[in-house]
Design a protein around this motif. Structure first.
Motif, mmCIF file in Angstrom:
data_model
loop_
_atom_site.group_PDB
_atom_site.id
_atom_site.type_symbol
_atom_site.label_atom_id
_atom_site.label_comp_id
_atom_site.label_asym_id
_atom_site.label_seq_id
_atom_site.Cartn_x
_atom_site.Cartn_y
_atom_site.Cartn_z
ATOM 1 N N TYR A 39 0.852 -1.194 -0.020
ATOM 2 C CA TYR A 39 0.098 0.099 -0.064
ATOM 3 C C TYR A 39 0.971 1.479 0.125
ATOM 4 O O TYR A 39 0.373 2.341 -0.487
ATOM 5 C CB TYR A 39 -1.068 0.051 1.333
ATOM 6 N N LEU A 40 1.867 1.134 0.404
ATOM 7 C CA LEU A 40 2.989 2.216 0.431
ATOM 8 C C LEU A 40 3.332 2.826 -0.732
ATOM 9 O O LEU A 40 3.718 3.980 -1.097
ATOM 10 C CB LEU A 40 4.317 2.092 1.258
ATOM 11 N N ALA A 41 3.245 1.761 -1.845
ATOM 12 C CA ALA A 41 3.558 2.268 -3.147
ATOM 13 C C ALA A 41 2.750 3.256 -3.782
ATOM 14 O O ALA A 41 3.427 4.018 -4.595
ATOM 15 C CB ALA A 41 3.567 0.976 -3.976
ATOM 16 N N ILE A 48 6.765 10.407 -6.247
ATOM 17 C CA ILE A 48 7.735 10.278 -7.384
ATOM 18 C C ILE A 48 7.405 11.026 -8.664
ATOM 19 O O ILE A 48 8.150 11.794 -9.185
ATOM 20 C CB ILE A 48 7.935 8.964 -7.614
ATOM 21 N N PHE A 49 6.160 11.135 -8.829
ATOM 22 C CA PHE A 49 5.606 12.016 -9.968
ATOM 23 C C PHE A 49 5.798 13.284 -9.534
ATOM 24 O O PHE A 49 6.225 14.129 -10.540
ATOM 25 C CB PHE A 49 4.086 11.765 -10.128
ATOM 26 N N LEU A 236 8.521 -0.549 -7.564
ATOM 27 C CA LEU A 236 6.873 -0.731 -7.610
ATOM 28 C C LEU A 236 6.350 0.748 -7.984
ATOM 29 O O LEU A 236 5.573 0.976 -8.966
ATOM 30 C CB LEU A 236 6.270 -1.541 -6.630
ATOM 31 N N SER A 237 6.788 1.631 -6.969
ATOM 32 C CA SER A 237 6.302 2.785 -6.950
ATOM 33 C C SER A 237 6.632 3.707 -8.479
ATOM 34 O O SER A 237 5.588 4.342 -8.865
ATOM 35 C CB SER A 237 6.942 3.792 -5.891
ATOM 36 N N PHE A 238 7.496 3.374 -8.645
ATOM 37 C CA PHE A 238 8.058 3.889 -10.273
ATOM 38 C C PHE A 238 7.132 3.461 -11.254
ATOM 39 O O PHE A 238 6.743 4.234 -12.145
ATOM 40 C CB PHE A 238 9.674 3.829 -10.503
ATOM 41 N N TYR A 239 6.899 2.297 -11.393
ATOM 42 C CA TYR A 239 6.085 1.635 -12.452
ATOM 43 C C TYR A 239 4.552 2.164 -12.292
ATOM 44 O O TYR A 239 3.979 2.221 -13.230
ATOM 45 C CB TYR A 239 6.260 0.388 -12.393
ATOM 46 N N TRP A 240 4.190 1.930 -10.822
ATOM 47 C CA TRP A 240 2.760 2.880 -10.881
ATOM 48 C C TRP A 240 2.925 4.202 -11.413
ATOM 49 O O TRP A 240 1.934 4.477 -11.943
ATOM 50 C CB TRP A 240 2.476 2.783 -9.225
ATOM 51 N N SER A 241 3.680 5.003 -10.899
ATOM 52 C CA SER A 241 3.900 6.432 -11.502
ATOM 53 C C SER A 241 3.730 6.287 -13.075
ATOM 54 O O SER A 241 3.032 7.235 -13.724
ATOM 55 C CB SER A 241 4.969 7.002 -10.858
ATOM 56 N N LEU A 242 4.461 5.371 -13.641
ATOM 57 C CA LEU A 242 4.642 5.387 -15.175
ATOM 58 C C LEU A 242 3.131 5.060 -15.693
ATOM 59 O O LEU A 242 2.757 5.277 -16.832
ATOM 60 C CB LEU A 242 5.489 4.553 -15.470
ATOM 61 N N MET A 243 2.577 4.007 -15.037
ATOM 62 C CA MET A 243 1.206 3.586 -15.415
ATOM 63 C C MET A 243 -0.041 4.750 -15.610
ATOM 64 O O MET A 243 -0.806 4.479 -16.485
ATOM 65 C CB MET A 243 0.692 2.588 -14.299
ATOM 66 N N PHE A 244 0.399 5.608 -14.634
ATOM 67 C CA PHE A 244 -0.642 6.710 -14.761
ATOM 68 C C PHE A 244 -0.316 7.905 -15.465
ATOM 69 O O PHE A 244 -0.981 8.552 -16.102
ATOM 70 C CB PHE A 244 -1.024 7.234 -13.206
ATOM 71 N N THR A 265 4.923 -5.860 -15.538
ATOM 72 C CA THR A 265 6.005 -5.580 -14.715
ATOM 73 C C THR A 265 5.564 -5.402 -13.254
ATOM 74 O O THR A 265 5.885 -5.904 -12.280
ATOM 75 C CB THR A 265 6.795 -4.168 -14.968
ATOM 76 N N VAL A 266 4.272 -4.453 -13.117
ATOM 77 C CA VAL A 266 3.646 -4.233 -11.957
ATOM 78 C C VAL A 266 3.236 -5.804 -11.197
ATOM 79 O O VAL A 266 3.235 -5.775 -10.152
ATOM 80 C CB VAL A 266 2.551 -3.110 -11.911
ATOM 81 N N THR A 267 2.328 -6.412 -12.000
ATOM 82 C CA THR A 267 1.789 -7.788 -11.610
ATOM 83 C C THR A 267 3.041 -8.461 -11.249
ATOM 84 O O THR A 267 2.891 -8.995 -10.059
ATOM 85 C CB THR A 267 1.133 -8.382 -12.864
ATOM 86 N N LEU A 268 4.057 -8.488 -11.736
ATOM 87 C CA LEU A 268 5.364 -9.522 -11.230
ATOM 88 C C LEU A 268 5.792 -8.984 -10.022
ATOM 89 O O LEU A 268 6.202 -9.838 -9.328
ATOM 90 C CB LEU A 268 6.385 -9.457 -12.485
ATOM 91 N N ILE A 269 6.113 -7.711 -10.091
ATOM 92 C CA ILE A 269 6.731 -7.113 -8.585
ATOM 93 C C ILE A 269 5.670 -7.323 -7.521
ATOM 94 O O ILE A 269 6.146 -7.923 -6.371
ATOM 95 C CB ILE A 269 6.890 -5.613 -8.846
#
Length: 445
Positions: A39-41, A48-49, A236-244, A265-269
């Motif tokens: 959840y911290l991600a 990060i954004f 994980l946080s970086f890839y979530w930021s890229l997702m949005f 990537t997010v799913t695997l992490i």
């Protein structure tokens, strides 16, 4: 809701035989990955954004201007209410029939109308300055996280027992000629000293960098180290930021492919963290970040028009990408997840989920490698005529900036029998996709 979560996280699906979620609960003696940690991600992804926005505004932009990166965007189309209405309300790519109708209505030739639509489409595309700032941010992050990952894995690459055995091997070679009594004395002394030192040191029994079988040794009782936790959550946080952010970032022709990549990537992490398969996860993350660093550096050099440096970095990127994604990844990562994991822990349903996702990544690697090789081949072919130019254009073709020829007139021409001239058409944006297009390198991993 509790019933749905219990069904989804069924331990018979996600965990090997004889392993339960209770085995992965943190204790006073050791900490293990918990689903709640992820959840911290989400707030960290937002942070990060925001850091990215500040970085691009106050660091990347001044650097770009200092390097004399072009700040102006594409040439703006001449204002025309009729064409603007067609562009915004009907279509951005009019067909031949509509072009003929507009030609008669405006008394322009078809070529001028095509040029107007081309310039109007390009008008919505970002400037070179904007693309440089984005690449500099990604370069900075990839360089930091790759350096952190290498440092973490290097620190953990030798365990206590491995270091002792390695030292003993060399000790035998050095002291074999000094006599048996001396050999025994120094062997015992060194072993006791090493054991005492390592007990007081922070080294961990995690030698999985060079021996991938250690990824599964002692599973599931593999404690979560603070460095590993930080590494996973930041990635994980970086890839979530890229997702949005990809919905508001520079649009590329491979948007769908990159969106698929981010989802995988997010799913695997996420799943590898929850099921404590983090050791192989750290190897995968670090391996993928290596090529991205060089890619973003090549793009920045290209935007700055440092052509020789750009060409050199492109070649380096192509080599690093192909070696790491088509060589090391299948022989190192897929080998351990497909075979060594099965031998160590047996068969369980989630194993195939992980492997399918990893194979999807490999398919994307093959696709991007094909495009890289194709672009390099075209560049070498042109080089036979005296020009080696894998990144020889000042723009990133993946941004879909269309060429309208600098030599063409910017004022529309009336239709006259003698008004037709030969031009080079729209032949500039021959984009291909993912990591490079036409002659430039791509955005991402």
């Amino acid at each position: 809701m509790a019933g749905i979560l219990a069904w989804f996280w069924n331990e018979r699906f996600w965990l090997p035989h004889n392993v339960t979620w209770a085995d992965l609960q943190s204790t006073e003696e050791a900490s293990f990955p918990q689903a709640e940690d992820l959840y911290l991600a989400f707030p960290l992804a937002f942070c990060i954004f925001m850091i990215r926005l500040l970085f691009e505004r106050f660091i990347a932009k001044p650097c770009a201007l200092g390097l004399k990166v072009q700040a102006n965007g594409p040439q703006k189309a001449q204002p025309n209410a009729i064409l603007e209405k067609v562009f915004t309300a009907i279509t951005k790519h009019p067909d031949e029939k509509r072009l003929e109708g507009l030609s008669k209505q405006l008394d322009w030739d078809v070529r001028s109308i095509q040029r107007w639509f081309r310039q109007r489409r390009n008008q919505e595309k970002p400037s070179t300055l904007t693309k440089f700032c984005e690449s500099m941010w990604r370069f900075t992050f990839y360089l930091y996280i790759f350096t952190y990952g290498v440092r973490f894995l290097k620190k953990c690459s030798f365990g206590k027992n491995d270091l002792i055995l390695e030292s003993m091997k060399w000790l035998r070679l050095l002291l074999a000629s000094t006599g048996y009594a001396t050999f025994v004395f120094w062997s015992v002394y060194l072993k006791i000293s090493l054991v005492d030192y390592l007990k007081r040191s922070s080294w961990e029994k995690t030698p999985w960098l060079w021996n991938t079988r250690q990824c599964w040794n002692g599973y599931p009782y593999q404690p979560l180290m603070p460095d590993l936790h930080f590494y996973y959550i930041v990635e994980l946080s970086f890839y979530w930021s890229l997702m949005f952010s990809q919905f508001i970032d520079i649009k590329r022709k491979d948007f769908g492919i990159m969106f698929t990549h981010h989802i995988v990537t997010v799913t695997l992490i996420t799943f590898s963290y929850v099921t404590n398969l983090t050791r192989v996860g750290t190897l995968t993350l670090c391996l993928h970040d290596a090529a991205d660093v060089v890619l973003e550096a090549a793009k920045m050099a290209n935007y700055c028009k440092y052509q020789k440096l750009s060409d050199l970095l492109f070649l380096t990127f192509a080599i690093v990408f192909i070696v790491s994604r088509l060589g090391i990844y299948p022989l190192w990562i897929l080998n351990t997840t497909l075979f060594e994991l099965y031998e160590a822990l047996g068969n369980f349903p989630a194993l195939w989920v992980f492997n399918v996702l990893l194979v999807v990544l490999q398919i994307l690697h093959c696709f991007w490698s094909y495009l890289i090789i194709k672009a390099a081949y075209k560049a070498i072919s042109k080089g036979k005529a005296g020009k080696w130019n894998p990144l020889h254009v000042a723009k990133d073709d993946r941004s879909d900036i269309e060429s309208s020829s600098d030599e063409e007139e910017t004022v529309p021409r009336s239709k006259t029998p003698h008004s037709t001239i030969t031009t080079n058409g729209t032949g500039g944006a021959n984009g291909t996709n993912g990591y490079i297009t036409g002659g430039t390198c791509s955005e991402e991993h």
